[in-house]
Design an enzyme around this catalytic site. Structure first.
Site, PDB file in Angstrom:
ATOM      1  N   HIS A  67      51.596   1.005  49.317  1.00  0.00           N
ATOM      2  CA  HIS A  67      50.159   0.750  49.471  1.00  0.00           C
ATOM      3  C   HIS A  67      49.735   1.051  50.900  1.00  0.00           C
ATOM      4  O   HIS A  67      50.493   0.848  51.860  1.00  0.00           O
ATOM      5  CB  HIS A  67      49.795  -0.677  49.055  1.00  0.00           C
ATOM      6  CG  HIS A  67      50.476  -1.771  49.816  1.00  0.00           C
ATOM      7  ND1 HIS A  67      50.017  -2.238  51.027  1.00  0.00           N
ATOM      8  CD2 HIS A  67      51.568  -2.513  49.535  1.00  0.00           C
ATOM      9  CE1 HIS A  67      50.798  -3.226  51.446  1.00  0.00           C
ATOM     10  NE2 HIS A  67      51.758  -3.405  50.563  1.00  0.00           N
ATOM     11  N   GLU A  96      58.220  -1.557  49.379  1.00  0.00           N
ATOM     12  CA  GLU A  96      57.865  -2.876  49.908  1.00  0.00           C
ATOM     13  C   GLU A  96      59.048  -3.474  50.676  1.00  0.00           C
ATOM     14  O   GLU A  96      60.206  -3.075  50.472  1.00  0.00           O
ATOM     15  CB  GLU A  96      57.477  -3.813  48.763  1.00  0.00           C
ATOM     16  CG  GLU A  96      56.188  -3.465  48.056  1.00  0.00           C
ATOM     17  CD  GLU A  96      54.967  -4.071  48.726  1.00  0.00           C
ATOM     18  OE1 GLU A  96      55.079  -4.524  49.889  1.00  0.00           O
ATOM     19  OE2 GLU A  96      53.901  -4.083  48.094  1.00  0.00           O
ATOM     20  N   GLU A 121      46.252  -3.040  47.387  1.00  0.00           N
ATOM     21  CA  GLU A 121      47.359  -3.811  46.813  1.00  0.00           C
ATOM     22  C   GLU A 121      47.312  -5.263  47.277  1.00  0.00           C
ATOM     23  O   GLU A 121      47.682  -6.168  46.534  1.00  0.00           O
ATOM     24  CB  GLU A 121      48.694  -3.171  47.204  1.00  0.00           C
ATOM     25  CG  GLU A 121      49.920  -3.755  46.500  1.00  0.00           C
ATOM     26  CD  GLU A 121      50.536  -4.950  47.218  1.00  0.00           C
ATOM     27  OE1 GLU A 121      51.394  -5.624  46.624  1.00  0.00           O
ATOM     28  OE2 GLU A 121      50.155  -5.223  48.383  1.00  0.00           O
ATOM     29  N   GLU A 122      46.849  -5.487  48.497  1.00  0.00           N
ATOM     30  CA  GLU A 122      46.849  -6.834  49.065  1.00  0.00           C
ATOM     31  C   GLU A 122      45.736  -7.716  48.510  1.00  0.00           C
ATOM     32  O   GLU A 122      45.650  -8.887  48.865  1.00  0.00           O
ATOM     33  CB  GLU A 122      46.742  -6.771  50.595  1.00  0.00           C
ATOM     34  CG  GLU A 122      47.914  -6.080  51.294  1.00  0.00           C
ATOM     35  CD  GLU A 122      49.201  -6.885  51.248  1.00  0.00           C
ATOM     36  OE1 GLU A 122      49.240  -7.912  50.550  1.00  0.00           O
ATOM     37  OE2 GLU A 122      50.163  -6.477  51.906  1.00  0.00           O
ATOM     38  N   ASP A 143      47.062  -0.275  52.457  1.00  0.00           N
ATOM     39  CA  ASP A 143      46.258  -1.346  53.055  1.00  0.00           C
ATOM     40  C   ASP A 143      47.154  -2.398  53.700  1.00  0.00           C
ATOM     41  O   ASP A 143      48.366  -2.445  53.465  1.00  0.00           O
ATOM     42  CB  ASP A 143      45.350  -1.992  52.002  1.00  0.00           C
ATOM     43  CG  ASP A 143      46.128  -2.544  50.812  1.00  0.00           C
ATOM     44  OD1 ASP A 143      47.041  -1.853  50.330  1.00  0.00           O
ATOM     45  OD2 ASP A 143      45.836  -3.667  50.364  1.00  0.00           O
ATOM     46  N   HIS A 194      52.838 -10.343  56.641  1.00  0.00           N
ATOM     47  CA  HIS A 194      51.677 -11.234  56.657  1.00  0.00           C
ATOM     48  C   HIS A 194      51.750 -12.218  57.822  1.00  0.00           C
ATOM     49  O   HIS A 194      51.108 -13.272  57.786  1.00  0.00           O
ATOM     50  CB  HIS A 194      51.525 -11.998  55.329  1.00  0.00           C
ATOM     51  CG  HIS A 194      51.326 -11.124  54.136  1.00  0.00           C
ATOM     52  ND1 HIS A 194      50.872 -11.608  52.925  1.00  0.00           N
ATOM     53  CD2 HIS A 194      51.520  -9.795  53.933  1.00  0.00           C
ATOM     54  CE1 HIS A 194      50.799 -10.623  52.051  1.00  0.00           C
ATOM     55  NE2 HIS A 194      51.194  -9.508  52.650  1.00  0.00           N
ATOM     56  N   ASP A 240      54.994  -3.980  56.280  1.00  0.00           N
ATOM     57  CA  ASP A 240      54.316  -4.127  54.983  1.00  0.00           C
ATOM     58  C   ASP A 240      52.968  -3.420  55.015  1.00  0.00           C
ATOM     59  O   ASP A 240      51.946  -4.031  55.231  1.00  0.00           O
ATOM     60  CB  ASP A 240      54.136  -5.621  54.700  1.00  0.00           C
ATOM     61  CG  ASP A 240      53.554  -5.907  53.327  1.00  0.00           C
ATOM     62  OD1 ASP A 240      53.586  -5.022  52.466  1.00  0.00           O
ATOM     63  OD2 ASP A 240      53.055  -7.029  53.135  1.00  0.00           O
TER      64      ASP A 240
END
Length: 385
Positions: free
Chosen positions: A76, A165, A140-141, A78, A352, A108
């Site tokens: 992803h 990932e 995706e997030e 984003d 994150h 990530d």
């Protein structure tokens, strides 16, 4: 154009903001990341298809070779939102320290695309007997709208798909589902000097949160799968918004939460159980309460232990395939007929988080593994894996 070095690619991808968020004021386009990848891959001879998914949101399908089968290397484009004050340096500037590359998306997972390009560059003079598809998705997030759009379109992609990932270079063939839900409470505003002047949505939400925490505990007693490092379902109270001034009774409050069900737990049934649990709270506080999904729930994922891709990844990494608690787009690629696996160089523990990073020691083994996967699925039979 000349394709930059690996480190320059990392820096450019990190510098291109692409936050995906349920809060509109924080949500951003991913066009900058997609443009970079399309320019670089186009220069390497890939046929690049940019798909508009929503205003400012794009998927990229970059293909080398043709025919049925082949390999999809997916990720992803984003990132999650960030609090710059908690980072030791600018999150959008690549920083090297402690044998790590720091930056938003280094782990990530925008950095994965740079590693894919590094892996494929020396292979481009060989015949691609089956296609290599590099897939970059949007959102995706948050909504997973990019992957869902691909699944809804139903166009076959490849024989196998690897999603980069953060798994610490350990293959993952099983993960939980993802539900993102919102509770809205409508009360009655009024002067704070007398509680009788209104009905506090914040007071009601306090009770709602207590019920959700109690329900979480009950589910964690009832459901368990020892394959997961977090063997129970989880429920995270993610963000809350309500009221506008200390001297006004709060008339509206909204809570958004994340629920990670185990395989076999049905989202519709879980949502019904939550509604039943919260109905007495609404009646007691004399408020209106609405529960609805922020996005369609993402399904749990399981790739059979005996599939070719799982066996190959286990051989290449030296690790048995595992289960993880976090969700990915894997189930959507599976719906398109791909044997699918989650396997990437980052560590989920720093995803994150402020000062997200990728260990430099992971770069060479990741590039080597990706070349071996490309060789197995895409190149001539003479390629040694």
């Amino acid at each position: 154009m000349n394709v930059p070095s690996l480190k320059q690619q990392f820096a450019a991808l990190i510098a291109a903001p692409s936050v995906s968020c349920t809060q509109p004021e924080l949500d951003q386009s991913n066009a900058g990341v997609i443009d970079l990848l399309a320019d670089w891959l186009g220069s390497l001879g890939f046929a690049c298809e940019c798909q508009l998914i929503a205003p400012g949101k794009y998927n990229l399908l970059a293909t080398r070779g043709s025919g049925p089968g082949g390999l999809v290397l997916a990720g992803h484009s984003d990132t999650v939102p960030f609090d710059a004050a908690l980072w030791r340096a600018d999150p959008l500037t690549l920083r090297e320290a402690d044998d790590r590359w720091y930056g938003l998306g280094a782990c990530d997972m925008k950095g994965f695309f740079a590693l894919v390009i590094e892996a494929v560059r020396p292979l481009l003079d060989q015949p691609f007997r089956q296609p290599l598809i590099i897939l970059a998705t949007c959102d995706e997030e948050s909504s997973m709208s990019g992957a869902r759009a691909l699944a809804d379109a139903g166009r076959p992609l490849g024989r196998a798909a690897v999603i980069g990932e953060p798994t610490g270079l350990r293959p993952v063939r099983l993960h939980k589902g993802v539900m993102m839900e919102r509770i809205d409470i409508l009360g009655q505003s009024g002067h704070s000097s007398n509680p009788a002047y209104g009905r506090s949505a914040l007071d009601a939400m306090h009770a709602v949160m207590g019920e959700l925490i109690a329900l979480r505990g009950e589910w964690q007693q009832q459901f368990r799968n020892p394959m997961f490092s977090v063997p129970q379902p989880t429920l995270n109270l993610g963000c809350i918004h309500g009221g506008d001034n200390p001297n006004r009774i709060c008339g509206h409050c909204a809570l958004e939460f994340d629920l990670r069900p185990l395989p076999g737990m049905q989202p519709d049934q879980l949502r019904m159980m939550i509604r039943e649990r919260l109905r007495p709270v609404a009646e007691r506080h004399q408020v209106q309460l609405d529960l609805a999904p922020l996005f369609p729930s993402a399904p749990a994922f399981e790739e059979p232990a005996g599939s070719e891709l799982v066996r190959l990844a286990e051989r290449l990494t030296g690790h048995c395939a595992e289960a993880v608690a976090f969700g990915t787009e894997a189930a959507y690629l599976q719906q398109l007929g791909c044997q699918t696996l989650v396997l990437g160089p980052g560590d989920i523990a720093c995803a994150h988080q402020p000062d997200e990073y990728l260990d430099l020691a992971r770069i060479e083994p990741t590039v080597t593994m990706l070349r071996q996967l490309i060789g197995h699925y895409c190149l001539s039979p003479m390629f040694e894996t």
